[in-house]
Design an enzyme around this catalytic site. Structure first.
Site, PDB file in Angstrom:
ATOM      1  CG  ASP A  67      45.516  36.317 -40.670  1.00 22.32           C
ATOM      2  OD1 ASP A  67      44.814  37.027 -41.410  1.00 22.32           O
ATOM      3  OD2 ASP A  67      45.514  36.424 -39.439  1.00 22.32           O
ATOM      4  CG  ASN A 136      44.548  34.636 -27.932  1.00 21.58           C
ATOM      5  OD1 ASN A 136      44.677  35.552 -28.733  1.00 21.58           O
ATOM      6  ND2 ASN A 136      44.628  33.368 -28.293  1.00 21.58           N
ATOM      7  CG  HIS A 138      45.412  36.116 -32.058  1.00 16.64           C
ATOM      8  ND1 HIS A 138      44.427  35.167 -31.898  1.00 16.64           N
ATOM      9  CD2 HIS A 138      44.865  37.061 -32.865  1.00 16.64           C
ATOM     10  CE1 HIS A 138      43.357  35.518 -32.580  1.00 16.64           C
ATOM     11  NE2 HIS A 138      43.598  36.660 -33.169  1.00 16.64           N
ATOM     12  CD  GLU A 143      45.929  31.723 -31.759  1.00 21.29           C
ATOM     13  OE1 GLU A 143      45.887  32.626 -30.890  1.00 21.29           O
ATOM     14  OE2 GLU A 143      44.928  31.372 -32.419  1.00 21.29           O
TER      15      GLU A 143
END
Ligand code: GLP
Length: 241
Positions: A67, A136, A138, A143
């Site tokens: 990313d 979380n 990811h 996400e």
């Protein structure tokens, strides 16, 4: 899922480094998927050490990173391109034209995403993908709520991610709110995956990865469906498993 339990961050990094080095020895033209973040830094340092001791070479290695932030150019110290140059590429014998990250300042970002997927296809796919884990759930910048069949795309970052990554920036307002990321489907097509997890702040997330339901609400849970995943995690991260 294979699970390698280590004492602490340093031994996690060494185990990951050992596994990568083995693959560099056995694969003819290795294609590695690489991650940024604090977690893989120790692994990269160990790989640099192995290179300096002439135990491994990156001459035939191709890399694709997961990313990149939208709006940060390669010379921005917070860009992932800059991170990779500083933490790995400039210290080893890799050919610069064989390293790839999505370009977060491309004029046509949609085209950048399809081109990126094509480049991965052109080299025959990723042999070994390294992943970190967001608190979380990811993976890369996929996400919670991301489609499992997603490919490289433009994404909005969750507030939890902006908060977690603010530590690298002067203020939270400086954290880009969008990124380009490989999709879950792109990641799942890697022939082998290693997931690195360290620290008690990741313990709940890791328990969810290993024992939770497979759900788009928790992206990393999809790894349960891959047939060649090794989780390398330290005791603190495994506290709730
Ligand atoms: C970041 C990255 C991920 C990384 C994760 C965990 O936002 N986009 O690729 O794996 O969050 O980061 P860290 O290793 O710093 O905890």
């Amino acid at each position: 899922m294979n699970l390698v339990k280590t004492k602490d961050y340093d031994t996690m990094s060494e185990e990951a480094c050992k596994l990568l080095a083995q693959r560099l020895h056995t694969l003819t033209d290795p294609v590695l998927g690489l991650a940024t973040g604090s977690t893989p830094e120790g692994m990269y340092q160990c790989l640099i050490n192995q290179y300096n001791q002439q135990q491994i070479s990156f001459k035939n290695v191709t890399t694709f990173n997961l990313d990149e932030y939208i709006g940060l150019a390669a010379d921005d110290p917070n860009s992932y391109q800059y991170f990779m140059n500083e933490n790995l590429f400039k210290h080893i014998d890799i050919q610069k034209n064989k390293t790839h990250l999505p370009n977060g300042v491309a004029t046509d970002l949609k085209k950048e995403c399809t081109d990126y997927e094509q480049k991965i296809t052109d080299v025959g796919g990723i042999d070994l993908q390294v992943l970190g884990l967001g608190t979380n759930g990811h993976i890369a910048f996929n996400e919670p709520g991301t489609d499992f069949d997603g490919r490289t795309d433009i994404v909005d970052l969750a507030q939890a991610t902006l908060d977690a990554n603010a530590r690298f920036f002067d203020s939270i307002e400086d954290v880009p709110t969008q990124a380009l990321t490989m999709g879950i489907q792109s990641i799942m097509e890697a022939k082998e995956i290693i997931l690195l997890v360290s620290g008690e702040h990741k313990a709940e997330a890791l328990a969810e990865v290993i024992n939770g339901d497979v759900t788009e609400a928790f992206p990393a849970s999809i790894l349960q469906k891959h047939n060649n995943v090794t989780v390398i995690a330290d005791e603190a991260a495994l506290a709730k498993v």
